[in-house]
Write a protein that holds these residues in place. Structure first.
Motif, PDB file in Angstrom:
ATOM      1  N   MET A   1     -13.152  17.938 -12.165  1.00 24.02           N
ATOM      2  CA  MET A   1     -13.601  17.142 -13.317  1.00 24.02           C
ATOM      3  C   MET A   1     -12.378  16.696 -14.119  1.00 24.02           C
ATOM      4  SD  MET A   1     -16.336  16.072 -15.009  1.00 24.02           S
ATOM      5  CE  MET A   1     -17.654  17.178 -14.562  1.00 24.02           C
ATOM      6  N   PHE A   2     -12.256  15.409 -14.410  1.00 22.22           N
ATOM      7  CA  PHE A   2     -11.136  14.947 -15.192  1.00 22.22           C
ATOM      8  C   PHE A   2     -11.430  15.117 -16.670  1.00 22.22           C
ATOM      9  CE2 PHE A   2     -13.779  11.382 -13.869  1.00 22.22           C
ATOM     10  CZ  PHE A   2     -14.103  10.783 -15.047  1.00 22.22           C
TER      11      PHE A   2
ATOM     12  N   SER B   1     -17.127  11.135 -17.871  1.00 18.60           N
ATOM     13  CA  SER B   1     -17.438  11.241 -16.444  1.00 18.60           C
ATOM     14  C   SER B   1     -18.937  11.198 -16.205  1.00 18.60           C
ATOM     15  CB  SER B   1     -16.843  12.523 -15.857  1.00 18.60           C
ATOM     16  OG  SER B   1     -17.368  13.662 -16.497  1.00 18.60           O
TER      17      SER B   1
ATOM     18  N   THR C   1     -20.748   8.087 -14.208  1.00 14.66           N
ATOM     19  CA  THR C   1     -21.496   8.404 -12.991  1.00 14.66           C
ATOM     20  C   THR C   1     -22.923   7.895 -13.096  1.00 14.66           C
ATOM     21  OG1 THR C   1     -20.131  10.374 -12.657  1.00 14.66           O
ATOM     22  CG2 THR C   1     -22.186  10.247 -11.415  1.00 14.66           C
TER      23      THR C   1
ATOM     24  N   TYR D   1      -6.710   8.638  -9.843  1.00 17.50           N
ATOM     25  CA  TYR D   1      -7.271   9.924 -10.253  1.00 17.50           C
ATOM     26  C   TYR D   1      -8.723   9.769 -10.690  1.00 17.50           C
ATOM     27  CZ  TYR D   1      -7.602  14.396 -12.765  1.00 17.50           C
ATOM     28  OH  TYR D   1      -7.973  15.641 -13.214  1.00 17.50           O
ATOM     29  N   LEU D   2      -8.979   8.761 -11.507  1.00 16.27           N
ATOM     30  CA  LEU D   2     -10.340   8.498 -11.960  1.00 16.27           C
ATOM     31  C   LEU D   2     -11.231   8.134 -10.780  1.00 16.27           C
ATOM     32  CD1 LEU D   2     -12.431   8.069 -14.205  1.00 16.27           C
ATOM     33  CD2 LEU D   2     -11.537   5.745 -14.493  1.00 16.27           C
TER      34      LEU D   2
ATOM     35  N   SER E   1     -10.960   8.961  -7.562  1.00 14.98           N
ATOM     36  CA  SER E   1     -11.259  10.103  -6.704  1.00 14.98           C
ATOM     37  C   SER E   1     -12.232  11.065  -7.368  1.00 14.98           C
ATOM     38  CB  SER E   1      -9.970  10.834  -6.321  1.00 14.98           C
ATOM     39  OG  SER E   1      -9.327  11.364  -7.456  1.00 14.98           O
ATOM     40  N   ASN E   2     -12.142  11.204  -8.684  1.00 16.28           N
ATOM     41  CA  ASN E   2     -13.075  12.088  -9.373  1.00 16.28           C
ATOM     42  C   ASN E   2     -14.476  11.501  -9.450  1.00 16.28           C
ATOM     43  OD1 ASN E   2     -11.892  14.708 -10.726  1.00 16.28           O
ATOM     44  ND2 ASN E   2     -10.270  13.183 -10.746  1.00 16.28           N
TER      45      ASN E   2
ATOM     46  N   ALA F   1     -16.011  12.067  -6.103  1.00 18.83           N
ATOM     47  CA  ALA F   1     -16.444  13.452  -5.950  1.00 18.83           C
ATOM     48  C   ALA F   1     -17.753  13.709  -6.699  1.00 18.83           C
ATOM     49  CB  ALA F   1     -15.358  14.400  -6.443  1.00 18.83           C
ATOM     50  N   GLU F   2     -17.884  13.133  -7.891  1.00 15.35           N
ATOM     51  CA  GLU F   2     -19.112  13.266  -8.666  1.00 15.35           C
ATOM     52  C   GLU F   2     -20.293  12.665  -7.913  1.00 15.35           C
ATOM     53  OE1 GLU F   2     -19.761  14.644 -11.651  1.00 15.35           O
ATOM     54  OE2 GLU F   2     -17.720  15.265 -12.141  1.00 15.35           O
TER      55      GLU F   2
END
Length: 222
Positions: free
Chosen positions: A1-2, A23, A27, A50-51, A53-54, A57-58
């Protein structure tokens, strides 16, 4: 989680913002079936990859596949840019025609091969990587909202910060990634700021969401 912080934006009420972080909110926006392509653009070294990839993942945790396509994979070599006298911020420093063709392939359900850019060496890797098709495609890069790509985009995010902080971040990145001396990095920062405002900052007005990046690299909806 960023890490992230949320503040009021035109897209939702202040009451809702108190109970949501960036986030979660992003999402929720991009998980809708109508959203196939998400673009993340803004200045270099503010955390676009970075954002991306996160968020991917979410989405994966919520049962939707997502792939990240970094536009650095289409950046021509540093030597070629120098020979042609063009900035890495200029659209012509990227092979956007190939990027467009690859996005079309992904949308058609076909995998693509790409070559990651190696910043220390100033050129793309000689070894290819494969990106499979997915429910969502997240494009991240300086020109993710260029007119040649924007027609694919269903939701767009712009990362920005103050000129003072951006200049400092770019100087540090140039010393680390390109191994410039502090003096060289200072000179480079001046031209990069001019190029950023000329070629990239203009995308801000076209994006659905703008995120301000503070000194702790936290995102604030603005």
């Amino acid at each position: 989680m960023f890490s992230d912080v949320i503040s009021m934006t035109r897209h939702f009420t202040p009451q809702a913002s108190r109970h949501m972080n960036v986030s979660d909110w992003l999402t929720q926006q991009i998980i809708a079936p109508r959203i196939r392509v998400v673009a993340i653009t803004g200045a270099a070294d503010l955390g676009k990859s970075y954002l991306a990839s996160n968020l991917a993942a979410e989405l994966d945790r919520m049962g939707q596949s997502a792939v990240c396509l970094g536009l650095d994979a289409y950046l021509i070599s540093r030597n070629e840019r120098a020979a042609r006298g063009i900035s890495g911020y200029a659209p012509e420093s990227h092979d956007l025609r190939s990027a467009k063709a690859d996005i079309e392939r992904l949308l058609a359900g076909q995998p693509i091969e790409y070559f990651e850019y190696q910043h220390e060496e100033g050129r793309r890797s000689e070894q290819s990587s494969t990106l499979p098709p997915a429910d969502k495609i997240i494009i991240e890069g300086l020109h993710a909202m260029h007119s040649s790509l924007a027609t694919f985009v269903d939701f767009s995010i712009f990362l920005f910060t103050s000129d003072e902080l951006l200049r400092r971040i770019r100087k540090e990145a140039d010393m680390i990634k390109r191994r410039l001396s502090p003096e060289e990095a200072e000179r480079q920062a001046t031209s990069e700021m001019d190029n950023y405002h000329q070629y990239v900052h203009l995308y801000k007005a076209a994006c659905d969401v703008c995120l301000y990046v503070d000194e702790q690299h936290q995102y604030h909806l603005a």
